[in-house]
Design a protein around this motif. Structure first.
Motif, mmCIF file in Angstrom:
data_model
loop_
_atom_site.group_PDB
_atom_site.id
_atom_site.type_symbol
_atom_site.label_atom_id
_atom_site.label_comp_id
_atom_site.label_asym_id
_atom_site.label_seq_id
_atom_site.Cartn_x
_atom_site.Cartn_y
_atom_site.Cartn_z
ATOM 1 N N MET A 91 0.816 -1.214 0.000
ATOM 2 C CA MET A 91 0.000 0.000 0.000
ATOM 3 C C MET A 91 0.850 1.265 0.000
ATOM 4 O O MET A 91 0.588 2.200 -0.765
ATOM 5 N N ILE A 92 1.882 1.317 0.826
ATOM 6 C CA ILE A 92 2.724 2.506 0.915
ATOM 7 C C ILE A 92 3.533 2.704 -0.362
ATOM 8 O O ILE A 92 3.638 3.827 -0.869
ATOM 9 N N THR A 93 4.083 1.623 -0.897
ATOM 10 C CA THR A 93 4.860 1.737 -2.136
ATOM 11 C C THR A 93 3.979 2.212 -3.284
ATOM 12 O O THR A 93 4.383 3.065 -4.077
ATOM 13 N N VAL A 135 2.774 -2.950 -8.164
ATOM 14 C CA VAL A 135 2.172 -4.076 -7.448
ATOM 15 C C VAL A 135 2.632 -5.403 -8.058
ATOM 16 O O VAL A 135 3.013 -6.327 -7.347
ATOM 17 N N GLY A 136 2.623 -5.478 -9.397
ATOM 18 C CA GLY A 136 3.086 -6.699 -10.053
ATOM 19 C C GLY A 136 4.537 -7.012 -9.726
ATOM 20 O O GLY A 136 4.900 -8.165 -9.465
ATOM 21 N N THR A 137 5.380 -5.998 -9.717
ATOM 22 C CA THR A 137 6.798 -6.183 -9.389
ATOM 23 C C THR A 137 6.958 -6.676 -7.958
ATOM 24 O O THR A 137 7.734 -7.606 -7.698
ATOM 25 N N LEU A 138 6.238 -6.077 -7.033
ATOM 26 C CA LEU A 138 6.314 -6.521 -5.634
ATOM 27 C C LEU A 138 5.857 -7.966 -5.483
ATOM 28 O O LEU A 138 6.500 -8.762 -4.792
ATOM 29 N N LEU A 139 4.735 -8.305 -6.123
ATOM 30 C CA LEU A 139 4.206 -9.659 -5.988
ATOM 31 C C LEU A 139 5.135 -10.699 -6.597
ATOM 32 O O LEU A 139 5.415 -11.730 -5.978
ATOM 33 N N MET A 169 12.437 -0.746 -5.399
ATOM 34 C CA MET A 169 12.748 -0.038 -4.148
ATOM 35 C C MET A 169 11.909 -0.607 -3.007
ATOM 36 O O MET A 169 12.393 -0.753 -1.882
ATOM 37 N N GLY A 170 10.665 -0.948 -3.292
ATOM 38 C CA GLY A 170 9.813 -1.576 -2.286
ATOM 39 C C GLY A 170 10.348 -2.933 -1.858
ATOM 40 O O GLY A 170 10.267 -3.300 -0.683
ATOM 41 N N ILE A 171 10.908 -3.676 -2.807
ATOM 42 C CA ILE A 171 11.487 -4.992 -2.481
ATOM 43 C C ILE A 171 12.703 -4.817 -1.568
ATOM 44 O O ILE A 171 12.882 -5.582 -0.613
ATOM 45 N N PHE A 172 13.516 -3.805 -1.845
ATOM 46 C CA PHE A 172 14.649 -3.543 -0.950
ATOM 47 C C PHE A 172 14.154 -3.198 0.450
ATOM 48 O O PHE A 172 14.719 -3.646 1.442
ATOM 49 N N ALA A 173 13.077 -2.433 0.549
ATOM 50 C CA ALA A 173 12.482 -2.110 1.854
ATOM 51 C C ALA A 173 11.953 -3.373 2.521
ATOM 52 O O ALA A 173 12.116 -3.565 3.726
ATOM 53 N N LEU A 174 11.334 -4.247 1.732
ATOM 54 C CA LEU A 174 10.821 -5.513 2.252
ATOM 55 C C LEU A 174 11.948 -6.347 2.852
ATOM 56 O O LEU A 174 11.828 -6.857 3.968
ATOM 57 N N LYS A 175 13.040 -6.463 2.128
ATOM 58 C CA LYS A 175 14.186 -7.245 2.626
ATOM 59 C C LYS A 175 14.718 -6.642 3.923
ATOM 60 O O LYS A 175 15.042 -7.347 4.866
ATOM 61 N N TYR A 176 14.753 -5.313 4.005
ATOM 62 C CA TYR A 176 15.219 -4.641 5.212
ATOM 63 C C TYR A 176 14.298 -4.951 6.389
ATOM 64 O O TYR A 176 14.759 -5.273 7.479
ATOM 65 N N PHE A 177 12.976 -4.846 6.186
ATOM 66 C CA PHE A 177 12.039 -5.087 7.281
ATOM 67 C C PHE A 177 12.049 -6.537 7.734
ATOM 68 O O PHE A 177 11.911 -6.817 8.917
ATOM 69 N N TYR A 178 12.216 -7.472 6.807
ATOM 70 C CA TYR A 178 12.285 -8.875 7.202
ATOM 71 C C TYR A 178 13.526 -9.133 8.049
ATOM 72 O O TYR A 178 13.470 -9.855 9.042
ATOM 73 N N ILE A 179 14.630 -8.527 7.667
ATOM 74 C CA ILE A 179 15.853 -8.695 8.455
ATOM 75 C C ILE A 179 15.692 -8.012 9.815
ATOM 76 O O ILE A 179 16.069 -8.546 10.849
ATOM 77 N N TYR A 180 15.104 -6.831 9.828
ATOM 78 C CA TYR A 180 14.948 -6.055 11.052
ATOM 79 C C TYR A 180 13.991 -6.707 12.034
ATOM 80 O O TYR A 180 14.217 -6.702 13.235
#
Length: 175
Positions: free
Chosen positions: A62-64, A113-117, A162-173
């Protein structure tokens, strides 16, 4: 830039002559919306384990998408390119958002959305077809030129990454 504008104009005139139809435009304008995509996306995200934890994945999407949409609206105002409906069809519209064509928000938002999914959550690549349909639908209804659609796809893909990079960061965090 002039060559692209000439190609866009010629392609839109061809679409107007051979593909544009009022009934098709009416149907495409009803189904080619974010709400239609959300009807597929939300149950998928809730029911699938690919998106766990949902408190990270759903806000991320949603934010991305929201940031992408705001960025595209800024670019639309900056470039202020007239839509094919105005420049090719000669229609007028008092809605200020309908006057701006580049880049396509439908293409950008569906691609983000398609890229994120697909690339972030490992979903089937068929979800990228939603973005293809969104772009083609906007061409056939003469809401956008080809370069508007391609520009939207590029922006959506980059914002999705960029959203995927944020996703990877949040999963690690959070793990």
């Amino acid at each position: 830039m002039k060559t692209i504008s000439e190609y866009d104009q010629d392609a839109s005139l061809w679409i107007k002559k051979y593909l544009h139809h009022p009934t098709l435009s009416w149907w495409l304008s009803r189904i080619n919306r974010g709400e239609a995509f959300a009807l597929v996306l939300l149950p998928l995200m809730i029911l699938s384990n690919k998106y766990a934890p949902l408190y990270i994945s759903l806000p991320l999407v949603m934010i991305t998408t929201f940031i992408t949409d705001r960025f595209v609206l800024f670019l639309k105002k900056y470039f202020a390119r007239k839509r094919p409906l105005i420049s090719v069809m000669g229609k007028t519209d008092n809605n200020p958002d309908m006057k701006h064509s580049f880049p396509s928000a439908h293409s950008a938002n569906s691609m983000v959305v398609g890229t994120l999914l697909v690339f972030g959550f490992g979903e089937t690549p068929f979800f990228l077809l939603f973005s293809l349909f969104a772009g083609v639908g906007r061409l056939l209804t003469l809401h956008h030129f080809i370069s508007d659609i391609v520009g939207g796809w590029i922006i959506g893909f980059l914002m999705g990454m960029m959203g995927i990079f944020a996703l990877k960061y949040f999963y690690i965090y959070f793990h």
